[in-house]
Design a protein around this motif. Structure first.
Motif, mmCIF file in Angstrom:
data_model
loop_
_atom_site.group_PDB
_atom_site.id
_atom_site.type_symbol
_atom_site.label_atom_id
_atom_site.label_comp_id
_atom_site.label_asym_id
_atom_site.label_seq_id
_atom_site.Cartn_x
_atom_site.Cartn_y
_atom_site.Cartn_z
ATOM 1 N N GLY A 177 53.938 61.064 53.137
ATOM 2 C CA GLY A 177 53.093 61.968 52.358
ATOM 3 C C GLY A 177 52.662 61.354 51.037
ATOM 4 N N GLU A 178 51.997 62.165 50.218
ATOM 5 C CA GLU A 178 51.479 61.713 48.935
ATOM 6 C C GLU A 178 51.906 62.668 47.833
ATOM 7 N N VAL A 179 52.100 62.102 46.649
ATOM 8 C CA VAL A 179 52.322 62.893 45.447
ATOM 9 C C VAL A 179 51.050 62.811 44.626
ATOM 10 N N LEU A 180 50.399 63.950 44.429
ATOM 11 C CA LEU A 180 49.126 64.016 43.718
ATOM 12 C C LEU A 180 49.375 64.403 42.261
ATOM 13 N N GLU A 181 48.333 64.761 41.559
ATOM 14 C CA GLU A 181 48.472 65.157 40.157
ATOM 15 C C GLU A 181 48.972 66.592 40.036
#
Length: 469
Positions: A205-209
């Motif tokens: 997954g991704e960690v966004l702002e």
């Protein structure tokens, strides 16, 4: 304004003697009364079979909905996967964690039953707030039933580091289930980092702002919401508690001795055997304090059906007897160990009188006893907090004497330092701790979580992320 639906393992139904009306229950009830809504969960009762539908108790504007658990469900879901798999794992006790598939299947089954019984009670605009490790799969089960309302989750325990979490055979399913929520709240930044580590390095997954996380086809918010206490109310209660007969008798029984306070639910995560060892080291290394100090440990029992809890009770009784046998005199018992609960007002009065508190868990999500102890102190003559660096509270209460509970000599030295500390230093440390506790109150914790949930702009998914194989 949207209604609020609270889901927790136990429900604080008004006017029931068994209901725990602690600070958290009061805070949640206030939010429900302000918004109207439902409080759903286990009744605490064990029946032959799990209820086919919840028992509803109406105390306007709140509906309390409780479910009795059948023996098999209680054994596999509660005593089994929740408290013999997730609880030890989340507290870094892999040596005590058990992973039978039958208990895992019982955990999923009960969460599915809860979702089916909760679904008819929901309104289209409800905000749903689910609490703790017992209920992690509940959002994915509700999504499966077509629920598209905002759902938030708060984990009261620690979230384990990646290498520990991977020891759970069902780790991927549990992580997917967390991603079915719109907001996931943690006690500390360490817990949040551990979750994000899994999202990035295991799930892809991704960690966004702004705390947004994208994983398993979902976008959710993951954020730290450190739970607080009712600081001003505790201060008032502590001042009044000095007049309580039990507190007055206790003060008289101490004569002029200083006393140390320990208060914990009987649990292996609380580090009570290690605390007893540290107190024994203190008595061995600082003989000038013999007959001048008493340690009081209150540890009411819990989860009596779980073998590990029976074992720790027996261990503590043996350790207390050994310590007192080695050091006690005809008019001095250095360790007083109570395996029972104490009324809240009495307990806060004990906090007020104590020279120091030993709050030394091996691992803890937050530990509200540490915060309550600080709030209960006299501003002019405060006691000293000796706090494990592995308690979530240590992030806010860094002016305490921070200790490693695995180092009994270090804890013994901290006890001596606390007992010899000047009043000027005591006051300085207390003032540094009480400030964040007043700012980050229990009400502020509740309101900040609900604000984040109600601002969550994420559309519920068409799929059910908790149901991947």
């Amino acid at each position: 304004m949207s209604r609020l639906v609270v889901v927790s393992n136990r429900v604080a139904v008004p006017n029931q003697q068994a209901a725990n009306t602690g600070g958290l229950a009061v805070a949640l009830r206030e939010a429900l009364q302000a918004n109207g809504g439902v409080w759903f969960g286990w009744s605490g009762k064990i029946a032959q079979r799990t209820s086919s539908q919840p028992t509803l108790t109406e105390v306007a504007p709140v509906t309390y909905a409780t479910v009795d658990l059948g023996r098999k469900d209680h054994s596999e879901y509660y005593n089994g996967f929740a408290n013999r798999t997730l609880w030890p794992l989340f507290h870094y006790r892999l040596d005590l964690a058990e992973f039978p598939r039958q208990n895992y299947e019982g955990y999923l089954r009960v969460n599915s039953l809860f979702a089916e019984q909760l679904r008819p009670l929901l309104g289209d605009d409800d905000d749903i707030w689910i609490h703790d490790y017992h209920m992690i799969p509940l959002a994915s089960e509700l999504r499966r039933l077509g629920v598209r309302q905002r759902i938030g989750f708060f984990l009261h325990t620690p979230f384990p580091a990646l290498e520990v979490f991977l020891a759970l055979p069902s780790h991927e399913r549990i992580a997917r289930s967390l991603c079915a929520y719109d907001v996931v709240g943690f006690q500390t930044m360490n817990d949040l980092r551990a979750f994000l580590d899994y999202i990035v390095n295991e799930s892809g997954g991704e960690v966004l702002e702004d705390g947004l996380v994208k994983a398993y086809g979902r976008t959710l918010k993951a954020q730290v919401f450190p739970i607080g206490v009712e600081a001003e109310n505790l201060a008032r209660t502590a001042a009044h508690a000095l007049k309580v007969p039990a507190v007055r008798r206790f003060r008289e029984s101490q004569r002029d001795r200083a006393f140390l306070m320990g208060v914990d639910r009987l649990d292996y995560s609380k580090g009570i055997p290690e605390r007893f060892e540290a107190f024994q080291r203190f008595l061995e290394r600082y003989p000038a304090w013999h007959r001048q100090v008493v340690m009081v440990q209150i540890a009411p029992g819990s989860r009596a059906e779980v073998p590990e809890y029976k074992q720790i009770r027996e261990e503590l009784e043996a350790r207390a007897g050994h310590l007192n046998g080695a050091f006690a005199d005809y008019d001095w018992t250095p360790l007083r160990y109570l395996n029972k609960g104490v009324p809240r007002e009495t307990l806060v009065g004990f906090f007020r009188l104590s020279a120091a508190a030993l709050v030394t868990p091996l691992r803890d999500g937050m530990n509200l006893v540490a915060k309550e102890y600080v709030c209960a102190q006299s501003p002019h003559e405060p006691g000293v907090l000796i706090l494990s660096r592995f308690a979530g509270a240590a992030r806010e209460l860094d002016a305490a004497l921070l200790v490693n509970p695995f180092d009994p000599d270090g804890v013994a030295d901290a006890i001596a330092r606390a007992l010899n500390m000047s009043m000027e230093e005591r006051v300085e440390r207390w003032e540094a701790m009480i400030k964040p506790l007043r700012e980050n109150s229990l009400d502020a914790w509740r309101d900040s979580f609900l604000k984040a949930l109600r601002q969550a702009p994420y559309a519920a998914p068409s799929d059910t992320p908790g149901h991947a194989p």
